[in-house]
Write a protein that holds these residues in place. Structure first.
Motif, PDB file in Angstrom:
ATOM      1  N   LEU A 144       1.192  -0.771  -0.608  1.00 51.86           N
ATOM      2  CA  LEU A 144      -0.338   0.242   0.699  1.00 51.86           C
ATOM      3  C   LEU A 144       0.940   0.911  -0.504  1.00 51.86           C
ATOM      4  O   LEU A 144       1.546   0.876   0.874  1.00 51.86           O
ATOM      5  CB  LEU A 144      -1.116  -0.051   1.403  1.00 51.86           C
ATOM      6  N   GLY A 145       1.556   2.240  -1.197  1.00 47.20           N
ATOM      7  CA  GLY A 145       2.629   2.640  -0.690  1.00 47.20           C
ATOM      8  C   GLY A 145       1.684   4.519  -1.705  1.00 47.20           C
ATOM      9  O   GLY A 145       0.620   3.992  -2.266  1.00 47.20           O
ATOM     10  N   ASP A 146       2.637   4.771  -2.006  1.00 47.25           N
ATOM     11  CA  ASP A 146       2.703   6.237  -2.626  1.00 47.25           C
ATOM     12  C   ASP A 146       3.031   6.343  -3.657  1.00 47.25           C
ATOM     13  O   ASP A 146       4.212   4.660  -5.117  1.00 47.25           O
ATOM     14  CB  ASP A 146       2.718   7.849  -2.719  1.00 47.25           C
ATOM     15  N   SER A 147       3.992   7.190  -4.384  1.00 45.72           N
ATOM     16  CA  SER A 147       4.721   7.208  -6.757  1.00 45.72           C
ATOM     17  C   SER A 147       5.939   5.937  -5.751  1.00 45.72           C
ATOM     18  O   SER A 147       6.618   5.682  -6.702  1.00 45.72           O
ATOM     19  CB  SER A 147       4.858   7.980  -6.803  1.00 45.72           C
ATOM     20  N   TYR A 148       6.852   6.222  -4.875  1.00 46.20           N
ATOM     21  CA  TYR A 148       7.493   5.260  -4.462  1.00 46.20           C
ATOM     22  C   TYR A 148       7.485   4.029  -5.118  1.00 46.20           C
ATOM     23  O   TYR A 148       8.646   3.012  -5.271  1.00 46.20           O
ATOM     24  CB  TYR A 148       8.549   5.049  -3.300  1.00 46.20           C
ATOM     25  N   SER A 149       6.227   3.672  -5.147  1.00 48.23           N
ATOM     26  CA  SER A 149       5.668   1.866  -4.872  1.00 48.23           C
ATOM     27  C   SER A 149       4.884   2.016  -6.323  1.00 48.23           C
ATOM     28  O   SER A 149       4.629   0.827  -6.846  1.00 48.23           O
ATOM     29  CB  SER A 149       5.413   1.708  -3.995  1.00 48.23           C
ATOM     30  N   THR A 150       5.045   2.773  -7.169  1.00 48.87           N
ATOM     31  CA  THR A 150       4.106   3.025  -8.650  1.00 48.87           C
ATOM     32  C   THR A 150       5.129   1.960  -9.576  1.00 48.87           C
ATOM     33  O   THR A 150       7.124   2.648  -9.108  1.00 48.87           O
ATOM     34  CB  THR A 150       3.651   3.697  -8.968  1.00 48.87           C
ATOM     35  N   PHE A 151       5.010   1.458 -10.571  1.00 42.58           N
ATOM     36  CA  PHE A 151       5.559   1.335 -11.725  1.00 42.58           C
ATOM     37  C   PHE A 151       4.294   0.886 -12.932  1.00 42.58           C
ATOM     38  O   PHE A 151       3.399   0.084 -12.556  1.00 42.58           O
ATOM     39  CB  PHE A 151       6.369   0.096 -11.679  1.00 42.58           C
ATOM     40  N   GLU A 152       4.655   1.295 -14.093  1.00 43.38           N
ATOM     41  CA  GLU A 152       3.730   0.678 -14.659  1.00 43.38           C
ATOM     42  C   GLU A 152       3.573  -0.643 -14.980  1.00 43.38           C
ATOM     43  O   GLU A 152       4.650  -1.415 -15.458  1.00 43.38           O
ATOM     44  CB  GLU A 152       3.701   1.769 -16.712  1.00 43.38           C
ATOM     45  N   GLY A 153       1.999  -1.092 -15.123  1.00 42.51           N
ATOM     46  CA  GLY A 153       1.438  -2.228 -15.655  1.00 42.51           C
ATOM     47  C   GLY A 153       1.511  -3.439 -14.593  1.00 42.51           C
ATOM     48  O   GLY A 153       1.386  -4.000 -14.793  1.00 42.51           O
ATOM     49  N   TYR A 154       2.239  -2.746 -13.630  1.00 45.30           N
ATOM     50  CA  TYR A 154       2.369  -3.526 -11.556  1.00 45.30           C
ATOM     51  C   TYR A 154       1.590  -2.945 -10.754  1.00 45.30           C
ATOM     52  O   TYR A 154       1.465  -3.654  -9.904  1.00 45.30           O
ATOM     53  CB  TYR A 154       3.470  -3.512 -11.280  1.00 45.30           C
ATOM     54  N   ILE A 155       0.484  -2.239 -11.179  1.00 45.68           N
ATOM     55  CA  ILE A 155      -0.102  -1.360 -10.366  1.00 45.68           C
ATOM     56  C   ILE A 155      -2.251  -1.216 -11.182  1.00 45.68           C
ATOM     57  O   ILE A 155      -2.130  -1.328 -12.136  1.00 45.68           O
ATOM     58  CB  ILE A 155      -0.054  -0.240  -9.795  1.00 45.68           C
ATOM     59  N   PRO A 156      -3.218  -0.871 -10.311  1.00 47.91           N
ATOM     60  CA  PRO A 156      -4.075  -1.107 -10.701  1.00 47.91           C
ATOM     61  C   PRO A 156      -4.389  -0.299 -11.530  1.00 47.91           C
ATOM     62  O   PRO A 156      -3.876   0.503 -12.008  1.00 47.91           O
ATOM     63  CB  PRO A 156      -5.431  -0.944  -9.935  1.00 47.91           C
ATOM     64  N   GLU A 157      -5.330  -0.155 -13.438  1.00 46.93           N
ATOM     65  CA  GLU A 157      -5.262   1.030 -14.115  1.00 46.93           C
ATOM     66  C   GLU A 157      -6.539   1.838 -13.491  1.00 46.93           C
ATOM     67  O   GLU A 157      -7.198   1.725 -12.966  1.00 46.93           O
ATOM     68  CB  GLU A 157      -6.231  -0.062 -14.471  1.00 46.93           C
ATOM     69  N   GLY A 158      -5.558   3.095 -13.758  1.00 46.93           N
ATOM     70  CA  GLY A 158      -6.987   4.247 -13.352  1.00 46.93           C
ATOM     71  C   GLY A 158      -5.885   4.702 -11.673  1.00 46.93           C
ATOM     72  O   GLY A 158      -5.798   5.868 -11.611  1.00 46.93           O
ATOM     73  N   ASN A 159      -5.046   3.877 -11.577  1.00 47.69           N
ATOM     74  CA  ASN A 159      -4.453   4.399 -10.408  1.00 47.69           C
ATOM     75  C   ASN A 159      -2.810   5.528 -11.395  1.00 47.69           C
ATOM     76  O   ASN A 159      -2.298   5.293 -11.761  1.00 47.69           O
ATOM     77  CB  ASN A 159      -3.479   3.297  -9.997  1.00 47.69           C
ATOM     78  N   ALA A 160      -2.565   6.360 -10.620  1.00 42.04           N
ATOM     79  CA  ALA A 160      -1.562   7.352 -11.381  1.00 42.04           C
ATOM     80  C   ALA A 160      -0.318   7.107 -10.256  1.00 42.04           C
ATOM     81  O   ALA A 160      -0.276   6.350  -9.810  1.00 42.04           O
ATOM     82  CB  ALA A 160      -1.873   9.461  -9.775  1.00 42.04           C
ATOM     83  N   ILE A 161       0.341   7.155 -11.561  1.00 44.33           N
ATOM     84  CA  ILE A 161       2.193   6.125 -11.898  1.00 44.33           C
ATOM     85  C   ILE A 161       3.459   7.438 -11.967  1.00 44.33           C
ATOM     86  O   ILE A 161       3.117   8.668 -12.604  1.00 44.33           O
ATOM     87  CB  ILE A 161       2.158   5.881 -13.169  1.00 44.33           C
TER      88      ILE A 161
END
Length: 237
Positions: A37-54
């Motif tokens: 459960l995170g913010d930008s530090y934990s994002t990566f395109e294609g690995y988080i739910p669609e629609g979540n900011a990347i």
């Protein structure tokens, strides 16, 4: 003389024992799972739910970051090197723990509290947040653990209390950790530790990280992974 009925019963028993043994062996080999459960530090395109900011994308903008592959992210390294498996990554760039963002903007739709129910069925939950609450100047509020109102959730301390309380109720027998970033203001870091201690939720206060454009570099990601694994340990399977 042994009857065919006895032989048949013996075969059934042998097959049943073999099946139970195989199922038991398979159960032992299942790797424990982690949800993020995170913010930008934990994002990566294609690995988080669609629609979540990347923030971290593929292909990467190399003028901003040298993290160009998902295998360089901190959470991927924790899961891979620790022998875990990914249950769900619920990261959202720019999200806050509180319902309030910059200049009083309503952030309830993407807050950590709102996204908490989407963790799936993990063995471990890693919450890495409060970075934006700190950077956007979200009000601290008061320490409050009961009778928290909607208005209280616009401030950090009651919102974190609600987040951890809800996490413990929704995910019993799940190991929950809160990751505190290295550059937090003292008041935010101290408040986080006090509230985590109140709920007996272990926290991981990170040592200094290498960053670029306000986000961990590949070296920073590696440091996060090593520090997290140093606390949660490697999976036993």
């Amino acid at each position: 003389m042994i009857s065919s009925r006895s032989i048949s019963a013996g075969r059934v028993l042998a097959c049943a024992c073999a099946l139970f043994f195989a199922l038991g062996l398979q159960a032992q080999q299942v790797r424990p799972s982690i949800s993020i459960l995170g913010d930008s530090y934990s994002t990566f395109e294609g690995y988080i739910p669609e629609g979540n900011a990347i923030w971290y994308r593929s292909p990467a903008d190399t003028t901003r970051t040298d993290v160009v592959d998902v295998e360089q992210t901190w959470w991927w390294q924790v899961i891979h090197d620790g022998g875990y498996r990914l249950c769900r990554n619920e990261a959202w760039s720019g999200s806050t723990v509180a319902f309030q963002g910059m200049n009083g903007k309503d952030m309830e739709y993407c807050s950590f509290i709102t996204r908490l129910p989407r963790m799936g069925n993990p063995d471990i939950i890693l919450i890495y947040g409060a970075i934006n609450d700190c950077r956007l100047g979200v009000p601290l509020g008061e320490y409050k653990y009961d009778n928290i109102t909607r208005n209280d959730l616009n401030t950090y301390r009651p919102a974190l209390a609600r987040l951890l309380s809800d996490a413990l109720k929704r995910y019993p027998n799940v190991r929950i950790y809160f990751i505190i970033n290295d550059d937090m203001r003292d008041d935010i870091a101290t408040s986080t530790k006090i509230i985590c201690d109140h709920y007996a939720v272990p926290y991981i206060h990170l040592q200094p990280l290498e960053v670029r454009s306000g986000h961990p570099t590949a070296a920073g990601m590696r440091s996060i992974a090593q520090q997290v694994l140093g606390v949660i340990g490697k999976a036993q399977h």
